[in-house]
Design a protein around this motif. Structure first.
Motif, mmCIF file in Angstrom:
data_model
loop_
_atom_site.group_PDB
_atom_site.id
_atom_site.type_symbol
_atom_site.label_atom_id
_atom_site.label_comp_id
_atom_site.label_asym_id
_atom_site.label_seq_id
_atom_site.Cartn_x
_atom_site.Cartn_y
_atom_site.Cartn_z
ATOM 1 N N ALA A 8 27.336 -3.999 -53.184
ATOM 2 C CA ALA A 8 27.456 -4.284 -51.750
ATOM 3 C C ALA A 8 27.830 -5.746 -51.525
ATOM 4 O O ALA A 8 28.723 -6.064 -50.725
ATOM 5 C CB ALA A 8 26.151 -3.942 -51.036
ATOM 6 N N VAL A 9 27.168 -6.644 -52.249
ATOM 7 C CA VAL A 9 27.463 -8.075 -52.108
ATOM 8 C C VAL A 9 28.846 -8.397 -52.679
ATOM 9 O O VAL A 9 29.635 -9.124 -52.058
ATOM 10 C CB VAL A 9 26.364 -8.919 -52.785
ATOM 11 N N THR A 12 31.769 -7.292 -50.349
ATOM 12 C CA THR A 12 31.711 -7.732 -48.957
ATOM 13 C C THR A 12 32.192 -9.178 -48.876
ATOM 14 O O THR A 12 31.627 -10.054 -49.520
ATOM 15 C CB THR A 12 30.271 -7.620 -48.403
ATOM 16 N N VAL A 18 25.332 -7.134 -45.380
ATOM 17 C CA VAL A 18 24.726 -6.066 -46.177
ATOM 18 C C VAL A 18 23.387 -5.766 -45.537
ATOM 19 O O VAL A 18 22.592 -6.671 -45.297
ATOM 20 C CB VAL A 18 24.540 -6.494 -47.653
ATOM 21 N N ASP A 35 27.208 -1.885 -46.309
ATOM 22 C CA ASP A 35 27.922 -3.163 -46.277
ATOM 23 C C ASP A 35 29.132 -3.056 -45.361
ATOM 24 O O ASP A 35 29.548 -1.959 -45.003
ATOM 25 C CB ASP A 35 28.315 -3.610 -47.689
ATOM 26 N N THR A 36 29.656 -4.203 -45.006
ATOM 27 C CA THR A 36 30.868 -4.268 -44.187
ATOM 28 C C THR A 36 32.050 -4.706 -45.049
ATOM 29 O O THR A 36 32.946 -5.396 -44.585
ATOM 30 C CB THR A 36 30.675 -5.245 -43.005
ATOM 31 N N GLY A 37 32.010 -4.278 -46.301
ATOM 32 C CA GLY A 37 33.014 -4.689 -47.274
ATOM 33 C C GLY A 37 34.319 -3.932 -47.177
ATOM 34 O O GLY A 37 34.646 -3.341 -46.146
ATOM 35 N N GLY A 93 33.715 -0.538 -44.958
ATOM 36 C CA GLY A 93 32.545 -0.706 -45.808
ATOM 37 C C GLY A 93 32.070 0.575 -46.461
ATOM 38 O O GLY A 93 32.684 1.633 -46.328
ATOM 39 N N THR A 95 28.344 2.782 -47.638
ATOM 40 C CA THR A 95 26.901 2.967 -47.556
ATOM 41 C C THR A 95 26.460 3.793 -48.753
ATOM 42 O O THR A 95 26.959 4.906 -48.960
ATOM 43 C CB THR A 95 26.482 3.681 -46.254
#
Length: 130
Positions: A8-9, A12, A18, A35-37, A93, A95
């Motif tokens: 996630a990190v 993103t 996250v 996350d908004t990745g 992102g 999930t």
């Protein structure tokens, strides 16, 4: 959880977010790492769980990794009686959804030592019980 949080990190960009949540859902506890990745096409999700798979290939890969994180995360969660799934869309992102059934979420009583079975530090001298 480590592989899920790391991914996630990693995927993103700066300024993204996250979020980790957990809640009871029926007879299960469900943890979500959202996350908004960069996200991925839904058709790529099954491949993300394959060993040694990087969805971005070639010499210009932007993200490091062995391609084992999600494979091992799913193998371990399955072995512990849990389910791991991904929900994703490009640019929106990803999930990770970890579903722990009630019986998997609670350790058996014999797996947890009682307080009186664990010697206190002051009761041990030179590796022996005092």
């Amino acid at each position: 959880m480590d592989a899920l949080l790391s991914n996630a990190v990693k995927f993103t960009p700066a300024g993204g977010m996250v979020r980790v949540t957990a809640a009871a859902e029926g007879e299960a506890v469900v943890a979500r790492i959202a996350d908004t990745g960069i996200g991925m096409e839904p058709s790529q999700v099954p491949r993300a769980f394959e060993a040694f798979t990087q969805l971005e290939s070639g010499l210009n890969r932007r993200f490091a990794g062995s391609g084992l994180g999600l494979y091992l995360a799913r193998a371990l969660t399955t072995a512990m009686g849990m389910d791991l799934a991904l929900e994703s869309a490009p640019g929106a992102g990803t999930t990770a959804v970890l579903r722990m059934r009630a019986e998997a979420a609670q350790p058996a009583a014999q797996d947890v030592p009682a307080a009186q079975d664990v010697p206190a530090a002051q009761d041990v001298k030179d590796g022996e019980l005092a």
